[in-house]
Design an enzyme around this catalytic site. Structure first.
Site, mmCIF file in Angstrom:
data_model
loop_
_atom_site.group_PDB
_atom_site.id
_atom_site.type_symbol
_atom_site.label_atom_id
_atom_site.label_comp_id
_atom_site.label_asym_id
_atom_site.label_seq_id
_atom_site.Cartn_x
_atom_site.Cartn_y
_atom_site.Cartn_z
ATOM 1 N N ARG A 64 0.840 -1.219 0.000
ATOM 2 C CA ARG A 64 0.000 0.000 0.000
ATOM 3 C C ARG A 64 0.858 1.245 0.000
ATOM 4 O O ARG A 64 0.506 2.264 -0.580
ATOM 5 C CB ARG A 64 -0.941 -0.046 1.204
ATOM 6 N N ASP A 102 -2.849 7.471 3.012
ATOM 7 C CA ASP A 102 -2.041 7.525 1.773
ATOM 8 C C ASP A 102 -1.199 8.792 1.624
ATOM 9 O O ASP A 102 -0.390 8.894 0.711
ATOM 10 C CB ASP A 102 -2.967 7.339 0.547
ATOM 11 N N HIS A 117 -5.917 8.109 11.326
ATOM 12 C CA HIS A 117 -5.598 6.681 11.337
ATOM 13 C C HIS A 117 -4.148 6.423 10.977
ATOM 14 O O HIS A 117 -3.790 5.296 10.633
ATOM 15 C CB HIS A 117 -6.528 5.936 10.373
ATOM 16 N N ALA A 230 -15.928 13.080 -5.884
ATOM 17 C CA ALA A 230 -15.263 14.230 -5.252
ATOM 18 C C ALA A 230 -14.502 15.064 -6.275
ATOM 19 O O ALA A 230 -14.558 16.306 -6.250
ATOM 20 C CB ALA A 230 -14.317 13.721 -4.167
HETATM 21 C C1 BV8 Z 1 -11.458 2.150 18.457
HETATM 22 C C2 BV8 Z 1 -6.218 2.389 8.995
HETATM 23 C C3 BV8 Z 1 -11.463 2.192 20.811
HETATM 24 C C4 BV8 Z 1 -5.942 0.978 8.591
HETATM 25 C C5 BV8 Z 1 -8.532 2.178 9.618
HETATM 26 C C6 BV8 Z 1 -14.615 -4.655 18.280
HETATM 27 C C7 BV8 Z 1 -13.377 -4.496 18.894
HETATM 28 C C8 BV8 Z 1 -12.687 -3.284 18.859
HETATM 29 C C9 BV8 Z 1 -13.233 -2.207 18.213
HETATM 30 C C10 BV8 Z 1 -14.447 -2.390 17.584
HETATM 31 C C11 BV8 Z 1 -15.151 -3.574 17.606
HETATM 32 N N1 BV8 Z 1 -16.294 -3.416 16.927
HETATM 33 C C12 BV8 Z 1 -16.357 -2.150 16.436
HETATM 34 C C13 BV8 Z 1 -15.247 -1.520 16.841
HETATM 35 C C14 BV8 Z 1 -14.866 -0.174 16.563
HETATM 36 C C15 BV8 Z 1 -14.025 -0.233 15.293
HETATM 37 C C16 BV8 Z 1 -14.988 -0.128 14.120
HETATM 38 O O1 BV8 Z 1 -15.538 0.924 13.898
HETATM 39 N N2 BV8 Z 1 -15.172 -1.243 13.397
HETATM 40 C C17 BV8 Z 1 -16.085 -1.228 12.263
HETATM 41 C C18 BV8 Z 1 -15.605 -2.256 11.214
HETATM 42 C C19 BV8 Z 1 -17.487 -1.537 12.768
HETATM 43 N N3 BV8 Z 1 -13.149 0.901 15.359
HETATM 44 C C20 BV8 Z 1 -11.931 0.770 15.897
HETATM 45 O O2 BV8 Z 1 -11.425 -0.276 16.228
HETATM 46 C C21 BV8 Z 1 -11.204 2.101 16.073
HETATM 47 N N4 BV8 Z 1 -10.667 2.171 17.400
HETATM 48 O O3 BV8 Z 1 -12.640 1.947 18.417
HETATM 49 O O4 BV8 Z 1 -10.748 2.359 19.616
HETATM 50 C C22 BV8 Z 1 -11.287 0.757 21.206
HETATM 51 C C23 BV8 Z 1 -10.004 0.311 21.480
HETATM 52 C C24 BV8 Z 1 -9.838 -1.002 21.893
HETATM 53 C C25 BV8 Z 1 -10.946 -1.853 21.999
HETATM 54 C C26 BV8 Z 1 -12.227 -1.375 21.692
HETATM 55 C C27 BV8 Z 1 -12.391 -0.076 21.284
HETATM 56 C C28 BV8 Z 1 -10.062 2.200 15.091
HETATM 57 C C29 BV8 Z 1 -10.602 2.226 13.686
HETATM 58 C C30 BV8 Z 1 -9.479 2.572 12.723
HETATM 59 C C31 BV8 Z 1 -9.178 1.395 11.828
HETATM 60 N N5 BV8 Z 1 -8.200 1.790 10.825
HETATM 61 N N6 BV8 Z 1 -7.619 2.636 8.760
HETATM 62 C C32 BV8 Z 1 -5.615 0.893 7.131
HETATM 63 O O5 BV8 Z 1 -5.958 1.809 6.369
HETATM 64 O O6 BV8 Z 1 -5.023 -0.124 6.772
HETATM 65 S S1 BV8 Z 1 -10.130 2.158 9.158
HETATM 66 C C33 BV8 Z 1 -10.205 2.250 7.483
HETATM 67 O O7 BV8 Z 1 -11.475 1.778 7.120
HETATM 68 C C34 BV8 Z 1 -10.166 3.668 6.950
HETATM 69 O O8 BV8 Z 1 -9.221 4.452 7.605
HETATM 70 C C35 BV8 Z 1 -11.555 4.132 7.105
HETATM 71 O O9 BV8 Z 1 -11.774 4.675 8.376
HETATM 72 C C36 BV8 Z 1 -12.293 2.837 6.976
HETATM 73 C C37 BV8 Z 1 -12.792 2.680 5.562
HETATM 74 O O10 BV8 Z 1 -13.838 3.499 5.468
HETATM 75 P P1 BV8 Z 1 -13.989 4.516 4.254
HETATM 76 O O11 BV8 Z 1 -12.822 5.417 4.160
HETATM 77 O O12 BV8 Z 1 -15.303 5.128 4.454
HETATM 78 O O13 BV8 Z 1 -13.949 3.602 2.948
HETATM 79 P P2 BV8 Z 1 -15.161 2.789 2.338
HETATM 80 O O14 BV8 Z 1 -14.638 1.967 1.214
HETATM 81 O O15 BV8 Z 1 -15.917 2.118 3.437
HETATM 82 O O16 BV8 Z 1 -16.114 3.915 1.731
HETATM 83 C C38 BV8 Z 1 -15.665 4.709 0.666
HETATM 84 C C39 BV8 Z 1 -16.800 5.652 0.321
HETATM 85 O O17 BV8 Z 1 -16.351 6.546 -0.704
HETATM 86 C C40 BV8 Z 1 -18.030 4.950 -0.206
HETATM 87 O O18 BV8 Z 1 -19.174 5.436 0.465
HETATM 88 C C41 BV8 Z 1 -18.077 5.345 -1.692
HETATM 89 O O19 BV8 Z 1 -19.401 5.568 -2.143
HETATM 90 C C42 BV8 Z 1 -17.340 6.649 -1.691
HETATM 91 N N7 BV8 Z 1 -16.631 6.948 -2.939
HETATM 92 C C43 BV8 Z 1 -15.996 6.073 -3.762
HETATM 93 N N8 BV8 Z 1 -15.430 6.755 -4.782
HETATM 94 C C44 BV8 Z 1 -15.714 8.081 -4.577
HETATM 95 C C45 BV8 Z 1 -16.481 8.189 -3.399
HETATM 96 N N9 BV8 Z 1 -16.921 9.376 -2.930
HETATM 97 C C46 BV8 Z 1 -16.600 10.480 -3.642
HETATM 98 N N10 BV8 Z 1 -15.868 10.455 -4.784
HETATM 99 C C47 BV8 Z 1 -15.414 9.275 -5.268
HETATM 100 N N11 BV8 Z 1 -14.692 9.269 -6.420
#
Ligand code: BV8
Length: 249
Positions: A64, A102, A117, A230
């Site tokens: 990546r 990125d 992140h 975007a």
């Molecule tokens: C936390 C870095 C407290 C990594 C990322 C069980 C145990 C522990 C935690 C959890 C759990 N259950 C839930 C959680 C919370 C968890 C969470 O939210 N999980 C989700 C799956 C439910 N969160 C965490 O763990 C966070 N920490 O809670 O800490 C804690 C601590 C300990 C124990 C408990 C709690 C940390 C989360 C951070 C994870 N790291 N990134 C890497 O990149 O490798 S997350 C990663 O995924 C991204 O950074 C981003 O946040 C996410 C992806 O989401 P999007 O960016 O929205 O991408 P996606 O593809 O989904 O959507 C793209 C959108 O763009 C679409 O809507 C599309 O329509 C649109 N699009 C496409 N093209 C275009 C466009 N729009 C405009 N123009 C275009 N051209």
């Protein structure tokens, strides 16, 4: 034509997700059916995965990093950077919060940025915790740091199950508390705490705008939803500072 920001002396917070980098050729998370190099992101982007198989996780992020360094900011990144210049030159305040790792926003010229992140171009020692810039793309094995403990290096990335970096959430919430408009671009609104920020802005009565290709999971929380890419919508709609062709205010 609804300008998202109508006067420069506004206080603006922008949050972006992987969608703003899609037009730079970097696949989104859900757009790739949640797969990266045939890995489910949640299975690789976690401390457990790194403990279990540091070589696989290290190489996942190396791929990546290579892709990010070979990519270029697109019109969407540039529009966000121009908005920051226009707002700050007019006496307003601007903060960009990105979920993306990125580095393309900084390469597009954005200055006041919180990479909530982490970043692909930094590594961190698992022993002494030193964080340092790292654009190396040829170390197939996670190297050891030259600190006394010879700690294993890891990507400086916030993984699932890890808390954000100290102070970031406080700084983000403080900026949202005092802003006039919270603009969310290119994110599906599925990962917390990032996805919860629009709830927070809403609870304070702050105007919330979403610019996204598809309706996000938290669509009902936005005052305005601009559906589109975007790279097309932002130059046309972000602010009247720049007359893009075909604009009819
Ligand atoms: C936390 C870095 C407290 C990594 C990322 C069980 C145990 C522990 C935690 C959890 C759990 N259950 C839930 C959680 C919370 C968890 C969470 O939210 N999980 C989700 C799956 C439910 N969160 C965490 O763990 C966070 N920490 O809670 O800490 C804690 C601590 C300990 C124990 C408990 C709690 C940390 C989360 C951070 C994870 N790291 N990134 C890497 O990149 O490798 S997350 C990663 O995924 C991204 O950074 C981003 O946040 C996410 C992806 O989401 P999007 O960016 O929205 O991408 P996606 O593809 O989904 O959507 C793209 C959108 O763009 C679409 O809507 C599309 O329509 C649109 N699009 C496409 N093209 C275009 C466009 N729009 C405009 N123009 C275009 N051209």
């Amino acid at each position: 034509m609804d300008w998202i920001v109508d006067t420069p002396e506004k206080k603006v917070v922008v949050m972006t997700g992987s969608g703003i980098s899609a037009e730079s050729g970097i696949q989104t998370f859900r757009g790739a059916h949640g797969l990266w190099e045939n890995h489910r992101i949640e299975d690789v982007a976690s401390p457990i995965a790194f403990r279990r198989d540091p070589v696989m996780v290290w190489n996942f992020y190396l791929q990546r990093r290579k892709q990010a360094l070979a990519s270029r900011p697109n019109a969407g990144h540039l529009a966000v950077s121009e908005l920051e210049s226009w707002v700050t030159a007019g006496g307003g305040d601007f903060l960009l919060v990105t979920q993306n790792v990125d580095g393309l926003h900084k390469r597009a010229g954005s200055r006041n940025v919180i990479e909530m992140h982490g970043s692909l171009v930094f590594s961190r020692c698992t022993a002494c915790r030193e964080i340092f810039p790292d654009e190396c793309t040829d170390m197939e094995l996670p190297p050891h740091h030259d600190c006394p403990q010879k700690g294993l290096l890891r990507p400086h990335i916030v993984w699932f199950g890890e808390s954000l970096f100290p102070g970031d959430m406080e700084n983000i919430e403080s900026a949202i508390r005092s802003c006039d408009v919270f603009i969310v671009i290119g994110t599906s609104g599925t990962v917390y705490p990032a996805a919860g920020l629009v709830h927070y802005a809403n609870s304070l009565g702050i105007r919330t705008v979403c610019v996204n290709k598809d309706a996000p999971a938290n669509l009902d929380l936005f005052d305005i939803f601009i559906q589109g890419e975007a790279g097309t919508e932002l130059p046309r709609r972000l602010f009247p500072g720049k007359k893009a062709e075909g604009n009819t205010p």
